[in-house]
Design a protein around this motif. Structure first.
Motif, PDB file in Angstrom:
ATOM      1  N   MET A 143       0.862  -1.302  -0.021  1.00 45.23           N
ATOM      2  CA  MET A 143      -0.102   0.052  -0.155  1.00 45.23           C
ATOM      3  C   MET A 143       0.860   1.296   0.044  1.00 45.23           C
ATOM      4  O   MET A 143       1.848   1.243   0.745  1.00 45.23           O
ATOM      5  N   MET A 144       0.554   2.309  -0.863  1.00 46.62           N
ATOM      6  CA  MET A 144       1.330   3.374  -0.808  1.00 46.62           C
ATOM      7  C   MET A 144       0.806   4.484   0.150  1.00 46.62           C
ATOM      8  O   MET A 144      -0.327   4.468   0.375  1.00 46.62           O
ATOM      9  N   ALA A 145       1.879   5.174   0.599  1.00 47.88           N
ATOM     10  CA  ALA A 145       1.450   6.204   1.658  1.00 47.88           C
ATOM     11  C   ALA A 145       0.915   7.292   0.914  1.00 47.88           C
ATOM     12  O   ALA A 145       1.193   7.726  -0.153  1.00 47.88           O
ATOM     13  N   ARG A 146      -0.244   7.929   1.626  1.00 49.58           N
ATOM     14  CA  ARG A 146      -0.823   9.205   1.207  1.00 49.58           C
ATOM     15  C   ARG A 146       0.068  10.500   1.157  1.00 49.58           C
ATOM     16  O   ARG A 146       0.972  10.572   2.049  1.00 49.58           O
ATOM     17  N   THR A 147       0.277  11.229   0.150  1.00 51.72           N
ATOM     18  CA  THR A 147       1.207  12.332   0.153  1.00 51.72           C
ATOM     19  C   THR A 147       0.329  13.484   0.396  1.00 51.72           C
ATOM     20  O   THR A 147      -0.758  13.453   0.168  1.00 51.72           O
ATOM     21  N   THR A 148       0.761  14.628   1.065  1.00 46.98           N
ATOM     22  CA  THR A 148       0.109  15.928   1.126  1.00 46.98           C
ATOM     23  C   THR A 148       0.867  16.944   0.723  1.00 46.98           C
ATOM     24  O   THR A 148       0.219  18.074   0.832  1.00 46.98           O
ATOM     25  N   CYS A 149       1.942  16.970  -0.232  1.00 44.45           N
ATOM     26  CA  CYS A 149       2.361  18.138  -0.701  1.00 44.45           C
ATOM     27  C   CYS A 149       3.177  17.857  -2.038  1.00 44.45           C
ATOM     28  O   CYS A 149       3.087  16.744  -2.439  1.00 44.45           O
ATOM     29  N   ILE A 150       3.387  18.868  -2.782  1.00 43.35           N
ATOM     30  CA  ILE A 150       4.047  18.696  -4.122  1.00 43.35           C
ATOM     31  C   ILE A 150       5.298  17.975  -4.236  1.00 43.35           C
ATOM     32  O   ILE A 150       5.735  17.555  -5.325  1.00 43.35           O
ATOM     33  N   ASN A 151       6.182  17.950  -2.890  1.00 44.17           N
ATOM     34  CA  ASN A 151       7.226  17.039  -3.090  1.00 44.17           C
ATOM     35  C   ASN A 151       6.888  15.638  -2.774  1.00 44.17           C
ATOM     36  O   ASN A 151       7.908  14.633  -2.688  1.00 44.17           O
ATOM     37  N   ASN A 152       5.669  15.077  -2.758  1.00 46.41           N
ATOM     38  CA  ASN A 152       5.457  13.824  -2.636  1.00 46.41           C
ATOM     39  C   ASN A 152       5.616  13.049  -1.392  1.00 46.41           C
ATOM     40  O   ASN A 152       6.176  11.929  -1.502  1.00 46.41           O
ATOM     41  N   LYS A 153       6.013  13.871  -0.409  1.00 42.90           N
ATOM     42  CA  LYS A 153       6.392  13.255   0.788  1.00 42.90           C
ATOM     43  C   LYS A 153       5.130  12.979   1.808  1.00 42.90           C
ATOM     44  O   LYS A 153       4.095  13.683   1.614  1.00 42.90           O
ATOM     45  N   PRO A 154       5.012  11.739   2.448  1.00 43.45           N
ATOM     46  CA  PRO A 154       4.027  11.733   3.235  1.00 43.45           C
ATOM     47  C   PRO A 154       3.907  12.614   4.384  1.00 43.45           C
ATOM     48  O   PRO A 154       5.000  13.415   4.503  1.00 43.45           O
ATOM     49  N   PRO A 155       2.994  12.538   5.203  1.00 44.69           N
ATOM     50  CA  PRO A 155       2.640  13.632   6.093  1.00 44.69           C
ATOM     51  C   PRO A 155       3.743  13.753   7.080  1.00 44.69           C
ATOM     52  O   PRO A 155       4.271  14.833   7.574  1.00 44.69           O
ATOM     53  N   LEU A 156       4.157  12.514   7.789  1.00 45.73           N
ATOM     54  CA  LEU A 156       5.407  12.599   8.575  1.00 45.73           C
ATOM     55  C   LEU A 156       6.552  13.210   8.013  1.00 45.73           C
ATOM     56  O   LEU A 156       7.336  14.169   8.738  1.00 45.73           O
ATOM     57  N   GLY A 157       6.972  12.710   6.727  1.00 45.68           N
ATOM     58  CA  GLY A 157       8.195  13.377   6.049  1.00 45.68           C
ATOM     59  C   GLY A 157       7.983  14.907   5.907  1.00 45.68           C
ATOM     60  O   GLY A 157       8.966  15.583   5.836  1.00 45.68           O
ATOM     61  N   THR A 158       6.763  15.473   5.474  1.00 42.59           N
ATOM     62  CA  THR A 158       6.475  16.865   5.287  1.00 42.59           C
ATOM     63  C   THR A 158       6.457  17.363   6.744  1.00 42.59           C
ATOM     64  O   THR A 158       7.563  18.602   6.632  1.00 42.59           O
ATOM     65  N   LEU A 159       6.129  17.016   7.617  1.00 40.94           N
ATOM     66  CA  LEU A 159       6.102  17.779   8.961  1.00 40.94           C
ATOM     67  C   LEU A 159       7.770  17.832   9.445  1.00 40.94           C
ATOM     68  O   LEU A 159       8.111  18.831   9.711  1.00 40.94           O
ATOM     69  N   ILE A 160       8.441  16.967   9.272  1.00 43.16           N
ATOM     70  CA  ILE A 160      10.098  16.909   9.821  1.00 43.16           C
ATOM     71  C   ILE A 160      10.588  18.004   8.714  1.00 43.16           C
ATOM     72  O   ILE A 160      11.488  18.704   9.333  1.00 43.16           O
ATOM     73  N   ALA A 161      10.596  17.756   7.306  1.00 41.32           N
ATOM     74  CA  ALA A 161      11.016  18.653   6.313  1.00 41.32           C
ATOM     75  C   ALA A 161      10.817  20.087   6.774  1.00 41.32           C
ATOM     76  O   ALA A 161      11.541  21.019   6.623  1.00 41.32           O
ATOM     77  N   VAL A 162       9.153  20.348   7.088  1.00 41.22           N
ATOM     78  CA  VAL A 162       9.267  21.867   7.541  1.00 41.22           C
ATOM     79  C   VAL A 162       9.886  22.171   8.719  1.00 41.22           C
ATOM     80  O   VAL A 162      10.559  23.467   8.689  1.00 41.22           O
ATOM     81  N   ARG A 163      10.012  21.483   9.707  1.00 50.71           N
ATOM     82  CA  ARG A 163      10.382  21.638  10.958  1.00 50.71           C
ATOM     83  C   ARG A 163      11.898  21.925  10.538  1.00 50.71           C
ATOM     84  O   ARG A 163      12.639  22.890  11.347  1.00 50.71           O
ATOM     85  N   LEU A 164      12.566  21.046   9.722  1.00 56.45           N
ATOM     86  CA  LEU A 164      14.095  21.314   9.641  1.00 56.45           C
ATOM     87  C   LEU A 164      14.418  22.579   8.742  1.00 56.45           C
ATOM     88  O   LEU A 164      15.230  23.424   9.217  1.00 56.45           O
ATOM     89  N   LYS A 165      13.356  23.090   7.881  1.00 57.37           N
ATOM     90  CA  LYS A 165      13.688  24.133   7.248  1.00 57.37           C
ATOM     91  C   LYS A 165      13.517  25.363   8.167  1.00 57.37           C
ATOM     92  O   LYS A 165      14.218  26.302   8.231  1.00 57.37           O
ATOM     93  N   ASP A 166      12.583  25.159   9.125  1.00 63.38           N
ATOM     94  CA  ASP A 166      12.139  26.252  10.167  1.00 63.38           C
ATOM     95  C   ASP A 166      13.383  26.403  11.010  1.00 63.38           C
ATOM     96  O   ASP A 166      13.737  27.928  11.299  1.00 63.38           O
ATOM     97  N   VAL A 167      14.076  25.464  11.450  1.00 63.41           N
ATOM     98  CA  VAL A 167      15.183  25.606  12.512  1.00 63.41           C
ATOM     99  C   VAL A 167      16.581  25.715  11.536  1.00 63.41           C
ATOM    100  O   VAL A 167      17.695  25.830  12.288  1.00 63.41           O
ATOM    101  N   GLY A 168      16.388  25.827  10.368  1.00 62.71           N
ATOM    102  CA  GLY A 168      17.925  25.812   9.483  1.00 62.71           C
ATOM    103  C   GLY A 168      18.737  24.876   9.650  1.00 62.71           C
ATOM    104  O   GLY A 168      19.853  24.761   9.497  1.00 62.71           O
ATOM    105  N   LYS A 169      18.182  23.700   9.643  1.00 59.29           N
ATOM    106  CA  LYS A 169      19.086  22.097   9.860  1.00 59.29           C
ATOM    107  C   LYS A 169      18.799  21.174   8.648  1.00 59.29           C
ATOM    108  O   LYS A 169      17.669  21.491   8.013  1.00 59.29           O
ATOM    109  N   THR A 170      19.761  20.398   8.725  1.00 59.25           N
ATOM    110  CA  THR A 170      19.405  19.367   7.584  1.00 59.25           C
ATOM    111  C   THR A 170      19.257  17.918   7.980  1.00 59.25           C
ATOM    112  O   THR A 170      19.028  17.725   9.324  1.00 59.25           O
ATOM    113  N   GLN A 171      18.783  16.982   7.083  1.00 62.52           N
ATOM    114  CA  GLN A 171      18.478  15.748   7.359  1.00 62.52           C
ATOM    115  C   GLN A 171      19.823  15.039   8.213  1.00 62.52           C
ATOM    116  O   GLN A 171      19.585  14.277   9.011  1.00 62.52           O
ATOM    117  N   LYS A 172      20.790  15.469   7.730  1.00 65.21           N
ATOM    118  CA  LYS A 172      22.155  14.725   8.123  1.00 65.21           C
ATOM    119  C   LYS A 172      22.455  15.375   9.515  1.00 65.21           C
ATOM    120  O   LYS A 172      22.679  14.627  10.428  1.00 65.21           O
TER     121      LYS A 172
END
Length: 80
Positions: free
Chosen positions: A1-30
Motif C-alpha cells: 500500500m502506498m503512503a498518502r502524500t500531502t504536498c508537491i514534493n510527494n512526501k507523506p505527512p510525517l516526512g512533510t512535517l519533519i522537512a518543514v521543521r528542519l527548514k524552520d530551524v535551518g538544519k539538515t537531515q544529516k
C-alpha cells in the motif's frame, strides 16, 4: 500500500512535517540523524514513507526537533 502524500514534493505527512521543521530551524537531515543518533538511511526511508518508525525513533526525533511527539505520531497516523 502506498503512503498518502500531502504536498508537491510527494512526501507523506510525517516526512512533510519533519522537512518543514528542519527548514524552520535551518538544519539538515544529516544534522537530524547525527543529533538524534539515528541512521541517516533509516531516517530517509521513514521520511519517504518506505519504513515504519518505532516509538523510540520518533521520541529521538521529537527531542532533536524540539516538537511534541504527538505531532509526529498524528502525522504518522494520517499516512494510512
Amino acid at each position: 500500500m502506498m503512503a498518502r502524500t500531502t504536498c508537491i514534493n510527494n512526501k507523506p505527512p510525517l516526512g512533510t512535517l519533519i522537512a518543514v521543521r528542519l527548514k524552520d530551524v535551518g538544519k539538515t537531515q544529516k544534522w537530524l540523524s547525527e543529533d538524534a543518533q539515528v541512521s541517516q538511511i533509516y531516517l530517509c526511508a521513514v521520511l519517504a514513507g518506505r519504513a515504519n518508525p518505532t516509538l523510540k525513533f520518533l521520541k529521538k526525533l521529537a527531542k532533536s526537533l524540539d516538537i511534541n511527539i504527538k505531532d509526529l505520531t498524528n502525522a504518522l497516523l494520517n499516512e494510512g
